[in-house]
Design a protein around this motif. Structure first.
Motif, PDB file in Angstrom:
ATOM      1  N   VAL A 143       0.843  -1.203   0.000  1.00  0.00           N
ATOM      2  CA  VAL A 143       0.000   0.000   0.000  1.00  0.00           C
ATOM      3  C   VAL A 143       0.881   1.258   0.000  1.00  0.00           C
ATOM      4  CG1 VAL A 143      -1.630   1.326   1.405  1.00  0.00           C
ATOM      5  CG2 VAL A 143      -1.956  -1.128   1.101  1.00  0.00           C
ATOM      6  N   GLY A 171      -5.120   4.525  -3.269  1.00  0.00           N
ATOM      7  CA  GLY A 171      -6.414   4.536  -2.576  1.00  0.00           C
ATOM      8  C   GLY A 171      -6.488   5.531  -1.435  1.00  0.00           C
ATOM      9  N   GLY A 173      -6.931   4.728   1.635  1.00  0.00           N
ATOM     10  CA  GLY A 173      -6.111   4.206   2.731  1.00  0.00           C
ATOM     11  C   GLY A 173      -4.645   4.535   2.509  1.00  0.00           C
ATOM     12  N   GLN A 177      -0.282   7.073   4.064  1.00  0.00           N
ATOM     13  CA  GLN A 177       1.074   6.515   4.160  1.00  0.00           C
ATOM     14  C   GLN A 177       2.130   7.619   4.118  1.00  0.00           C
ATOM     15  OE1 GLN A 177       3.460   4.066   3.301  1.00  0.00           O
ATOM     16  NE2 GLN A 177       2.314   2.163   3.621  1.00  0.00           N
ATOM     17  N   ASN A 201     -12.602   5.131  -2.567  1.00  0.00           N
ATOM     18  CA  ASN A 201     -13.776   4.247  -2.606  1.00  0.00           C
ATOM     19  C   ASN A 201     -14.381   4.084  -1.213  1.00  0.00           C
ATOM     20  OD1 ASN A 201     -11.971   2.553  -1.366  1.00  0.00           O
ATOM     21  ND2 ASN A 201     -11.801   1.111  -3.063  1.00  0.00           N
ATOM     22  N   MET A 205      -9.646  -1.694   3.231  1.00  0.00           N
ATOM     23  CA  MET A 205     -10.097  -2.989   3.752  1.00  0.00           C
ATOM     24  C   MET A 205     -11.449  -2.740   4.433  1.00  0.00           C
ATOM     25  SD  MET A 205      -6.468  -4.736   4.833  1.00  0.00           S
ATOM     26  CE  MET A 205      -6.898  -6.425   4.611  1.00  0.00           C
ATOM     27  N   ARG A 266     -16.436   0.755  -4.341  1.00  0.00           N
ATOM     28  CA  ARG A 266     -16.280  -0.632  -4.831  1.00  0.00           C
ATOM     29  C   ARG A 266     -17.483  -1.441  -4.355  1.00  0.00           C
ATOM     30  NH1 ARG A 266     -14.822  -3.194  -0.162  1.00  0.00           N
ATOM     31  NH2 ARG A 266     -13.055  -2.352   0.999  1.00  0.00           N
TER      32      ARG A 266
HETATM   33  C1  LIG Z   1       2.388  -1.207   3.662  1.00  0.00           C
HETATM   34  C2  LIG Z   1       1.163  -2.047   3.734  1.00  0.00           C
HETATM   35  N1  LIG Z   1       0.402  -2.002   4.839  1.00  0.00           N
HETATM   36  C3  LIG Z   1      -0.726  -2.755   4.944  1.00  0.00           C
HETATM   37  C4  LIG Z   1      -1.084  -3.583   3.903  1.00  0.00           C
HETATM   38  C5  LIG Z   1      -2.368  -4.407   3.997  1.00  0.00           C
HETATM   39  N2  LIG Z   1      -3.404  -3.785   3.162  1.00  0.00           N
HETATM   40  C6  LIG Z   1      -3.656  -4.261   1.939  1.00  0.00           C
HETATM   41  S1  LIG Z   1      -4.819  -3.375   1.163  1.00  0.00           S
HETATM   42  C7  LIG Z   1      -5.029  -2.326   2.456  1.00  0.00           C
HETATM   43  C8  LIG Z   1      -6.038  -1.216   2.390  1.00  0.00           C
HETATM   44  C9  LIG Z   1      -5.727  -0.129   1.414  1.00  0.00           C
HETATM   45  O1  LIG Z   1      -6.885   0.602   1.111  1.00  0.00           O
HETATM   46  P1  LIG Z   1      -6.976   1.711  -0.018  1.00  0.00           P
HETATM   47  O2  LIG Z   1      -5.680   2.409  -0.150  1.00  0.00           O
HETATM   48  O3  LIG Z   1      -8.151   2.553   0.301  1.00  0.00           O
HETATM   49  O4  LIG Z   1      -7.201   0.902  -1.377  1.00  0.00           O
HETATM   50  P2  LIG Z   1      -8.462   0.040  -1.851  1.00  0.00           P
HETATM   51  O5  LIG Z   1      -8.230  -1.372  -1.375  1.00  0.00           O
HETATM   52  O6  LIG Z   1      -9.682   0.632  -1.275  1.00  0.00           O
HETATM   53  O7  LIG Z   1      -8.435   0.069  -3.338  1.00  0.00           O
HETATM   54  C10 LIG Z   1      -4.182  -2.690   3.481  1.00  0.00           C
HETATM   55  C11 LIG Z   1      -4.114  -2.005   4.783  1.00  0.00           C
HETATM   56  C12 LIG Z   1      -0.254  -3.606   2.762  1.00  0.00           C
HETATM   57  N3  LIG Z   1      -0.545  -4.370   1.700  1.00  0.00           N
HETATM   58  N4  LIG Z   1       0.843  -2.817   2.676  1.00  0.00           N
END
Ligand SMILES: Cc1ncc(C[n+]2csc(CCOP(=O)(O)OP(=O)(O)O)c2C)c(N)n1
Ligand SMILES: [Mg+2]
Length: 347
Positions: A143, A171, A173, A177, A201, A205, A266
């Motif tokens: 992420v 995203g 989320g 970062q 969206n 998660m 989504r």
């Molecule tokens: C550095 C990191 N932290 C945590 C995760 C676990 N993780 C995978 S997807 C996600 C949520 C990300 O959400 P968003 O950026 O809103 O994207 P969306 O899935 O909604 O497209 C998390 C916390 C990861 N893959 N990488």
């Protein structure tokens, strides 16, 4: 002729406390050709993802699989605004971006099933596909990771004196970062040609944006770096294209980075293993019935008498045939040879 730029009002109302309202700017209507182009591409993504979901359920796809259903207008509108040479990079919800860039549905589906003809020879899976030819730079499971890499693409464009723009998707989320803000700082300092496209969206998660973000208006996230930002109805492909046109022109004129927050949704869970219990069925149904990006185009085509129900059914059938062919290839193509285990591996 211009039309009012509508926002998914219900989406904003309850969940976006303190967020700026989307200005009811005028958005240029699409020509007939543009409506058809958008419809075909969004349908291709929708049908491909539905098929991938089915194949996952049948055990034909292993590992992670994040579907893009509901968000199609975002990548399609941006694709319609981009020019040859512009690059795209995104996270793990990436099949739509690949198809929009013109990557072969067979190669994408075969990668999902781990077959030889997949874009990473069946060794990368859903989150790890690339195409230098189509200027698609992944496909990243970490992420936030696409943000510094996308900023690096923009740096390379500047360094080489090319006119290309980096279209860097992430995203809501990911917007929290740390590496995002280090990238913002460098991008503005060096006036790099990068459009930061935040696909909001509403969930990371199972975490709603209001539970994770002190400032839920993500278009403002560049304020302390002097990076301008706009909020766009990411369910209306016309609004997305118009915003894409403006943002890309800004970058090409040498004005540096810009943020475009796409308000989207989504329909499926975060990944195939998510039952999505953190939101109500009514919430999902409301967006699907009132804001579906594909239905919006279909409704306009019918209202303007640019297409009949029959013609639209034929387009859908043609798209389904392409997807079925991809699924057929992805289930009959052999798995990689055992000798491939040690190739493309850094030691
Ligand atoms: C550095 C990191 N932290 C945590 C995760 C676990 N993780 C995978 S997807 C996600 C949520 C990300 O959400 P968003 O950026 O809103 O994207 P969306 O899935 O909604 O497209 C998390 C916390 C990861 N893959 N990488
Ligand atoms: Mg999200």
């Amino acid at each position: 002729m211009a039309v009012a730029k509508t926002k998914p009002a219900d989406q904003l109302a309850e969940d976006r406390r303190g967020a700026a309202e989307v200005a009811p700017d005028a958005v240029a209507e699409f020509t007939k050709e543009e409506e058809f182009q958008a419809l075909r591409l969004m349908l291709l993504i929708r049908r491909f993802e539905e098929k991938a979901g089915q194949m996952y359920g049948m055990g034909l796809i292993g590992g992670f699989c994040h579907l893009y259903i509901g968000q199609e207008a975002v990548v399609v509108g941006v694709e319609m605004a981009k020019r040859d040479g512009d690059q795209m990079i995104t996270g793990y919800r990436d099949h739509g971006h690949m198809l929009a860039c013109g990557m072969d549905p067979k190669g994408v589906m075969a990668e999902l099933t781990g077959r030889r003809g997949g874009y990473s020879k069946g060794k990368g899976g859903s989150m790890h596909m690339f195409s230098r030819e189509k200027n698609f730079y992944g496909g990243h499971g970490i992420v936030g990771a696409p943000v510094p890499i996308g900023t690096g693409l923009a740096f390379a464009n500047r360094y080489r004196g090319s006119q290309a723009v980096s279209l860097t998707f992430f995203g809501d989320g990911a917007a929290n970062q740390g590496q995002v803000y280090e990238s913002f700082n460098m991008a503005e300092l060096w006036k790099l040609p990068v459009v930061y496209i935040i696909e909001n969206n509403r969930y990371a998660m199972g975490t709603a944006i209001t539970r994770s973000s002190a400032q839920p208006d993500l278009s403002k996230r560049g304020v302390s770096f002097n990076i301008p930002g706009t909020q766009v109805d990411g369910m209306d492909v016309r609004a997305v294209k118009a915003a894409g046109d403006e943002a890309i022109a800004w970058c090409r004129a040498g004005k540096g980075p810009i943020i475009v927050e796409m308000l989207t949704y989504r329909y499926r869970g975060h990944s195939m293993s998510d039952p999505a219990k953190y939101r109500t069925k009514e919430e999902v149904d409301k967006i699907r019935t009132e804001h579906d990006p594909i239905e919006q185009v279909r409704a306009r085509l019918l209202a303007k008498k640019w297409a009949s129900e029959d013609e639209l059914k034929k387009i859908d059938a043609a798209v389904r045939a392409v997807v079925n062919e991809a699924a057929e290839f992805a289930t009959t193509d052999p798995e990689p040879d055992a000798a491939e285990l040690c190739t493309d591996v850094y030691r």
